[in-house]
Motif scaffolding. Structure first.
Motif, short mmCIF file in Angstrom:
data_model
loop_
_atom_site.label_atom_id
_atom_site.label_comp_id
_atom_site.label_asym_id
_atom_site.label_seq_id
_atom_site.Cartn_x
_atom_site.Cartn_y
_atom_site.Cartn_z
N UNK A 1 0.85 -1.19 0.00
CA UNK A 1 0.00 0.00 0.00
C UNK A 1 0.88 1.23 0.00
N UNK A 2 0.30 2.34 -0.35
CA UNK A 2 1.05 3.59 -0.41
C UNK A 2 1.49 3.96 1.01
N UNK B 1 -13.01 5.29 -0.72
CA UNK B 1 -12.77 4.21 -1.67
C UNK B 1 -11.31 4.21 -2.15
N UNK B 2 -10.74 5.39 -2.35
CA UNK B 2 -9.31 5.47 -2.71
C UNK B 2 -8.47 4.79 -1.65
N UNK B 3 -8.74 5.11 -0.39
CA UNK B 3 -7.96 4.52 0.71
C UNK B 3 -8.16 3.01 0.81
N UNK B 4 -9.40 2.59 0.61
CA UNK B 4 -9.74 1.18 0.77
C UNK B 4 -9.21 0.31 -0.37
N UNK B 5 -9.18 0.85 -1.58
CA UNK B 5 -8.81 0.04 -2.74
C UNK B 5 -7.59 0.56 -3.50
N UNK B 6 -7.69 1.74 -4.05
CA UNK B 6 -6.67 2.26 -4.95
C UNK B 6 -5.30 2.34 -4.29
N UNK C 1 -5.65 16.36 -10.41
CA UNK C 1 -6.84 15.72 -10.91
C UNK C 1 -7.84 15.60 -9.77
N UNK C 2 -9.07 15.41 -10.12
CA UNK C 2 -10.15 15.38 -9.14
C UNK C 2 -10.95 14.10 -9.30
N UNK C 3 -11.26 13.44 -8.19
CA UNK C 3 -12.15 12.30 -8.23
C UNK C 3 -11.47 10.97 -8.00
N UNK C 4 -12.28 9.93 -8.10
CA UNK C 4 -11.84 8.57 -7.85
C UNK C 4 -11.23 7.94 -9.10
N UNK C 5 -10.15 7.19 -8.89
CA UNK C 5 -9.53 6.36 -9.93
C UNK C 5 -9.19 5.02 -9.31
N UNK C 6 -9.30 3.96 -10.09
CA UNK C 6 -8.80 2.68 -9.57
C UNK C 6 -7.28 2.69 -9.71
#
Length: 143
Positions: free
Chosen positions: A31-32, A67-72, A126-131
């Motif tokens: 993870x990051x 969601x970024x924290x949980x997956x990306x 950039x703005x928003x969710x990305x996988x």
């Protein structure tokens, strides 16, 4: 012959257990790694390490941020790349230093993902969710 089969069986069990343990540990650690400090401190660290800064500005109520924290940010390829090439930082945009950053960089929403050089200048945002795969494509374009 029985002795050889017993030794071979024990060896195979050992290899299987070790492999499972190693794979499991890699998943936990993939993870990051976010730096625990201010943006100013991250800039100093980035200069010293000759890296850029990846800054995640989030809000606690923001679904895409969660969601970024949980997956990306747990994507192995993305995290490996960010951990090697960037000083990563996550800051709540609605508290303390985060409010100043939102205002300074005129951010319009959450999550805002910023790529900052060692002088504090935005190279890309950039703005928003990305996988993980989508964000990795964006990150690799940063020079």
């Amino acid at each position: 012959m029985k002795k050889i089969l017993l030794i071979l069986s024990v060896f195979l069990v050992f290899v299987s257990v070790y492999s499972f343990k190693t794979i499991h540990e890699n998943k936990i650690n993939s993870e990051v790694n976010f730096y625990n400090g201010s943006l100013k401190e991250a800039v100093i660290k980035a200069k010293k390490e000759k890296k850029m800064i990846f800054l995640d500005i989030y809000a606690t109520w923001c679904g895409p941020c969660k969601l970024l924290k949980k997956t990306t940010f747990k994507d192995p390829e993305l995290s490996d790349y960010l951990n090697k090439k960037f000083i990563s930082l996550e800051i709540n945009g609605e508290e303390g230093e985060g409010k100043e950053i939102v205002q300074k960089y005129q951010l319009k929403g959450y999550p805002s993902l910023l790529f900052i050089d060692t002088n504090g200048n935005i190279v890309n945002k950039t703005l928003g969710y990305y996988d993980g795969k989508q964000l990795l494509e964006i990150v690799k374009e940063i020079k």
